[in-house]
Design an enzyme around this catalytic site. Structure first.
Site, short mmCIF file in Angstrom:
data_model
loop_
_atom_site.label_atom_id
_atom_site.label_comp_id
_atom_site.label_asym_id
_atom_site.label_seq_id
_atom_site.Cartn_x
_atom_site.Cartn_y
_atom_site.Cartn_z
N GLU A 1 41.98 -100.38 -1.16
CA GLU A 1 41.45 -101.62 -0.57
C GLU A 1 39.97 -101.45 -0.26
O GLU A 1 39.12 -102.24 -0.69
CB GLU A 1 42.23 -101.92 0.71
CG GLU A 1 41.67 -103.04 1.57
CD GLU A 1 42.31 -103.02 2.95
OE1 GLU A 1 43.19 -103.87 3.19
OE2 GLU A 1 41.93 -102.16 3.78
N ASP B 1 46.93 -108.76 7.56
CA ASP B 1 46.84 -108.99 6.12
C ASP B 1 46.61 -110.47 5.82
O ASP B 1 45.83 -110.83 4.93
CB ASP B 1 48.13 -108.55 5.42
CG ASP B 1 48.04 -107.17 4.79
OD1 ASP B 1 47.24 -106.35 5.28
OD2 ASP B 1 48.78 -106.91 3.83
#
Length: 375
Positions: free
Chosen positions: A59, A255
């Site tokens: 990420e 998220d």
């Protein structure tokens, strides 16, 4: 040349102020007193540290690459990509061809499997790097590496006997071996571009993925609040497994903040003069109205996707402020410019949780200044 909307101009900031703020944000993350970018002693590799978990993640490395290609920082881009290929790339095993999602800053792998949001950001950043700077040799042949990675994501089962990252309906998985998804992973504006920059035989599959994700997002985002869950079934219904993933992920939490930011960028990059563009606008307006109508004490909390306020506070409140503002790329309601102004007046986060918040912060800075561009 494509023109990108600059919402900071719309709230009265000068171009000079905007340019300085964007540059200062990048420099603080990469080189400032509170930086979380590190390089190896020989300078050949670099990595962003997740300061809350003290690891490096696909990420973060892929986000960093996207930041660097947008900011024209080729040295740092190549350092990050070298780190990914040296320490994260999986050369054998059931996940061969993917990248280990978590790696210790020493370079030791913490995981033997991928998180698909890393792969999709790697591919998009590499495509942009190829177009902006040209291809080099070896791992720096950006366009070839992007095509190879996109092929692996779609055809892993036939190539290596493992699991594909996208299912047969064109929807991205949470991880390749599990049959559910994460709304914030859905980037149809990326898939449009993958279709133009992949191996030719995969073009129809990426077009299918773009259409499938747009249909999916309309199911995953609540029709009144605009909120989405962290994880969901493929039909958009929140995924309720609290046991195997360290607690709840069927709510609007960390998220999920990225989903509306992605919708805003899709509205900016893709054809917004259609039914999906109108849906983006409505959803962005609904989400901003939800947050601005909350009592102050609940404005950075935890929520069911229908807006029910739960106990607890947001783990990443600055990141949430950034993504509420990035929604203004699509929003045209009464809170659209207020959200941008509130974000402008919010400083970068400090302390141990600053990594995730400040990544979302820089992306919002780029997007709202018209500097998050297609190359």
């Amino acid at each position: 040349m494509t023109s990108y909307r600059n919402l900071f101009l719309e709230i009265g900031k000068t171009q000079e102020e905007i340019d300085k703020r964007v540059n200062d944000t990048f420099n603080e993350i990469f080189y400032g007193a509170d930086k979380f970018y590190e390089t190896t002693p020989d300078g050949s590799m670099g990595y962003l540290v997740d300061t809350g978990n003290i690891d490096t993640r696909t990420e973060g490395i892929s986000y960093g690459m996207m930041m660097c290609v947008q900011m024209d920082k080729k040295i740092e881009f190549d350092q990050l990509w070298n780190w990914a290929m040296t320490n994260m790339y999986l050369e054998k095993g059931e996940n061969k061809g993917y990248f280990a999602w978590s790696v210790d800053p020493s370079g030791r792998k913490n995981a033997d499997g991928p998180a698909p949001d890393g792969e999709e950001f790697f591919a998009m950043a590499l495509i942009f790097a190829s177009h902006r700077w040209g291809d080099g040799e070896g791992i720096f042949n950006y366009s070839l590496k992007a095509k190879e990675l996109l092929k692996v994501c779609l055809h892993h089962e036939e190539m290596y006997g493992g699991h594909n990252m996208w299912n047969e309906d064109g929807l991205i998985k949470f991880v390749p071996g599990l049959e559910f998804t994460d709304p914030s992973y859905h980037l149809p504006h990326f898939y449009d571009l993958f279709a133009e920059n992949c191996f030719a035989e995969d073009k129809p599959l990426w077009k299918k993925a773009a259409a499938a994700s747009r249909d999916y997002l309309k199911k995953a985002c609540h029709e009144k609040t605009g909120l989405s869950p962290e994880y969901s079934y493929y039909d958009g219904k929140p995924y309720p497994d609290h046991i195997h993933f360290g607690g709840r992920h069927d709510w609007f939490f960390s998220d999920a903040y990225r989903t509306i930011a992605n919708i805003g960028l899709d509205f900016e990059w893709a054809d917004s003069n259609n039914e999906f563009g109108q849906w983006c606008k409505t959803t962005a307006n609904n989400l901003q109205e939800f947050f601005y109508n909350l009592p102050e004490e609940n404005s950075r909390g935890i929520y069911e996707i229908d807006g029910t306020v739960l106990e607890g506070k947001a783990l990443h409140p600055v990141g949430l402020t950034a993504t509420i503002a990035q929604a203004s790329l699509a929003a045209d309601g009464k809170f659209a410019l207020k959200a941008v102004e509130d974000f402008w007046n919010t400083p970068l986060r400090t302390g141990e949780r600053r990594y995730y918040d400040n990544c979302l912060y820089l992306f919002a800075m780029l997007a709202l200044s018209g500097k998050y561009c297609i190359y």
